[in-house]
Each structure stands twice: as C-alpha cells, then as structure tokens.
Motif scaffolding. Structure first.
Motif, PDB file in Angstrom:
ATOM      1  N   SER A   1      17.627   5.535  -2.786  1.00  0.00           N
ATOM      2  CA  SER A   1      18.310   6.066  -1.600  1.00  0.00           C
ATOM      3  C   SER A   1      19.174   4.994  -0.939  1.00  0.00           C
ATOM      4  CB  SER A   1      17.286   6.604  -0.607  1.00  0.00           C
ATOM      5  OG  SER A   1      17.925   7.106   0.534  1.00  0.00           O
ATOM      6  N   ALA A   2      18.624   3.794  -0.770  1.00  0.00           N
ATOM      7  CA  ALA A   2      19.384   2.700  -0.160  1.00  0.00           C
ATOM      8  C   ALA A   2      20.596   2.334  -1.016  1.00  0.00           C
ATOM      9  CB  ALA A   2      18.487   1.483   0.047  1.00  0.00           C
ATOM     10  N   TYR A   3      20.402   2.281  -2.335  1.00  0.00           N
ATOM     11  CA  TYR A   3      21.493   1.956  -3.249  1.00  0.00           C
ATOM     12  C   TYR A   3      22.602   3.003  -3.155  1.00  0.00           C
ATOM     13  CZ  TYR A   3      24.142   1.529  -7.554  1.00  0.00           C
ATOM     14  OH  TYR A   3      25.169   1.421  -8.453  1.00  0.00           O
ATOM     15  N   VAL A   4      22.226   4.271  -3.188  1.00  0.00           N
ATOM     16  CA  VAL A   4      23.212   5.353  -3.137  1.00  0.00           C
ATOM     17  C   VAL A   4      23.997   5.295  -1.832  1.00  0.00           C
ATOM     18  CG1 VAL A   4      23.446   7.875  -2.987  1.00  0.00           C
ATOM     19  CG2 VAL A   4      22.018   6.848  -4.773  1.00  0.00           C
ATOM     20  N   ASP A   5      23.299   5.119  -0.714  1.00  0.00           N
ATOM     21  CA  ASP A   5      23.991   5.032   0.578  1.00  0.00           C
ATOM     22  C   ASP A   5      24.965   3.862   0.610  1.00  0.00           C
ATOM     23  OD1 ASP A   5      22.612   7.246   1.492  1.00  0.00           O
ATOM     24  OD2 ASP A   5      21.165   6.082   2.669  1.00  0.00           O
ATOM     25  N   ARG A   6      24.525   2.693   0.126  1.00  0.00           N
ATOM     26  CA  ARG A   6      25.383   1.503   0.121  1.00  0.00           C
ATOM     27  C   ARG A   6      26.605   1.705  -0.773  1.00  0.00           C
ATOM     28  NH1 ARG A   6      22.034  -2.038  -1.987  1.00  0.00           N
ATOM     29  NH2 ARG A   6      22.973  -1.945  -4.035  1.00  0.00           N
TER      30      ARG A   6
ATOM     31  N   ARG B   1       0.830  -1.218   0.000  1.00  0.00           N
ATOM     32  CA  ARG B   1       0.000   0.000   0.000  1.00  0.00           C
ATOM     33  C   ARG B   1       0.858   1.258   0.000  1.00  0.00           C
ATOM     34  NH1 ARG B   1      -4.418  -2.245   4.258  1.00  0.00           N
ATOM     35  NH2 ARG B   1      -5.456  -3.652   2.809  1.00  0.00           N
ATOM     36  N   ARG B   2       1.929   1.194  -0.755  1.00  0.00           N
ATOM     37  CA  ARG B   2       2.815   2.342  -0.952  1.00  0.00           C
ATOM     38  C   ARG B   2       2.784   2.703  -2.435  1.00  0.00           C
ATOM     39  NH1 ARG B   2       5.044   4.798   3.633  1.00  0.00           N
ATOM     40  NH2 ARG B   2       5.576   3.209   5.141  1.00  0.00           N
ATOM     41  N   SER B   3       3.157   3.915  -2.745  1.00  0.00           N
ATOM     42  CA  SER B   3       3.206   4.297  -4.161  1.00  0.00           C
ATOM     43  C   SER B   3       4.484   3.755  -4.797  1.00  0.00           C
ATOM     44  CB  SER B   3       3.165   5.817  -4.309  1.00  0.00           C
ATOM     45  OG  SER B   3       4.372   6.396  -3.853  1.00  0.00           O
ATOM     46  N   LYS B   4       4.429   3.570  -6.112  1.00  0.00           N
ATOM     47  CA  LYS B   4       5.630   3.147  -6.837  1.00  0.00           C
ATOM     48  C   LYS B   4       6.724   4.192  -6.681  1.00  0.00           C
ATOM     49  CE  LYS B   4       3.347   2.710 -10.556  1.00  0.00           C
ATOM     50  NZ  LYS B   4       2.868   2.596 -11.915  1.00  0.00           N
ATOM     51  N   SER B   5       6.336   5.455  -6.680  1.00  0.00           N
ATOM     52  CA  SER B   5       7.305   6.535  -6.532  1.00  0.00           C
ATOM     53  C   SER B   5       8.011   6.457  -5.188  1.00  0.00           C
ATOM     54  CB  SER B   5       6.596   7.883  -6.677  1.00  0.00           C
ATOM     55  OG  SER B   5       7.503   8.937  -6.514  1.00  0.00           O
ATOM     56  N   PHE B   6       7.240   6.234  -4.125  1.00  0.00           N
ATOM     57  CA  PHE B   6       7.838   6.111  -2.796  1.00  0.00           C
ATOM     58  C   PHE B   6       8.820   4.951  -2.757  1.00  0.00           C
ATOM     59  CE2 PHE B   6       7.958   3.993   1.322  1.00  0.00           C
ATOM     60  CZ  PHE B   6       8.330   5.033   2.165  1.00  0.00           C
ATOM     61  N   LEU B   7       8.406   3.795  -3.270  1.00  0.00           N
ATOM     62  CA  LEU B   7       9.262   2.608  -3.244  1.00  0.00           C
ATOM     63  C   LEU B   7      10.524   2.809  -4.072  1.00  0.00           C
ATOM     64  CD1 LEU B   7       6.535  -0.148  -3.517  1.00  0.00           C
ATOM     65  CD2 LEU B   7       7.817   0.504  -1.473  1.00  0.00           C
ATOM     66  N   ALA B   8      10.376   3.423  -5.244  1.00  0.00           N
ATOM     67  CA  ALA B   8      11.540   3.665  -6.099  1.00  0.00           C
ATOM     68  C   ALA B   8      12.508   4.627  -5.417  1.00  0.00           C
ATOM     69  CB  ALA B   8      11.093   4.207  -7.447  1.00  0.00           C
ATOM     70  N   ALA B   9      11.978   5.656  -4.777  1.00  0.00           N
ATOM     71  CA  ALA B   9      12.837   6.612  -4.078  1.00  0.00           C
ATOM     72  C   ALA B   9      13.579   5.932  -2.927  1.00  0.00           C
ATOM     73  CB  ALA B   9      12.010   7.789  -3.555  1.00  0.00           C
ATOM     74  N   GLU B  10      12.883   5.063  -2.189  1.00  0.00           N
ATOM     75  CA  GLU B  10      13.531   4.322  -1.104  1.00  0.00           C
ATOM     76  C   GLU B  10      14.637   3.421  -1.648  1.00  0.00           C
ATOM     77  OE1 GLU B  10      12.781   4.145   2.499  1.00  0.00           O
ATOM     78  OE2 GLU B  10      12.156   6.128   1.826  1.00  0.00           O
ATOM     79  N   ALA B  11      14.372   2.752  -2.753  1.00  0.00           N
ATOM     80  CA  ALA B  11      15.361   1.848  -3.349  1.00  0.00           C
ATOM     81  C   ALA B  11      16.590   2.614  -3.828  1.00  0.00           C
ATOM     82  CB  ALA B  11      14.732   1.061  -4.499  1.00  0.00           C
TER      83      ALA B  11
END
Length: 89
Positions: A39-44, A27-37
């Motif tokens: 962000s996690a990739y960039v941090d890693r 129940r999240r937006s695709k935009s929210f999920l893509a932004a989270e992904a």
C-alpha cells in the motif's frame, strides 16, 4: 473496513526471513505487514507518476524555468548557506 482481496507474490528467501523477523518483533502477521508495504509503495509511486505528469504538462504549456536561471538560483542559495556557515553573512 475496506474490502480486501488476495494476491500471491514471490519474494526472495532473504526478504521472507526479514519479513518474518519484523512480524515476530512487532507482533503483526506477515500478511498485514506485506499489505502495508504494498500500500505504501503504491501510494508513493502514484504520487511520483502524478508529479511527472504535472511536470510534463507544465513543460508542454511553456511553464518552465531555463536551466541556466535555475542553476544560478541554486548556486546563490548554496553560496549564501556557505557564507552563513563560515560566519561571513
């Protein structure tokens, strides 16, 4: 709240379908999920790059362990763990 900006990316049809499934299930937006992904990739990746830079600085400064010494220590740890596993320690 942190300011945001818009980006456009291309993904395979398969990835888009998977993202849609996750969005529906969570129940999240695709935009929210893509932004989270992203962000996690960039941090890693930044953590990895910084680690590599530190390692290169250590090597340049001579703060290294010879390969044979490192392998001997690794072999000793493996042998100890194996002995414990077999009840010989």
């Amino acid at each position: 709240m942190t300011a945001s900006t818009t980006m456009t990316i291309r993904v395979s049809s398969e990835t888009k379908l998977k993202l849609e499934r996750i969005a529906t299930d969570t129940r999240r937006s695709k935009s929210f999920l893509a932004a989270e992904a992203v962000s996690a990739y960039v941090d890693r990746e930044l953590d990895i790059i910084e680690g590599i830079k530190r390692g290169m600085e250590d090597a340049a400064a001579g703060r290294v362990v010879p390969h044979d010494d490192a392998m001997a220590e690794i072999d000793a740890v493996i042998e100890s763990a194996e002995a414990k596993r077999l009840g010989k320690a």
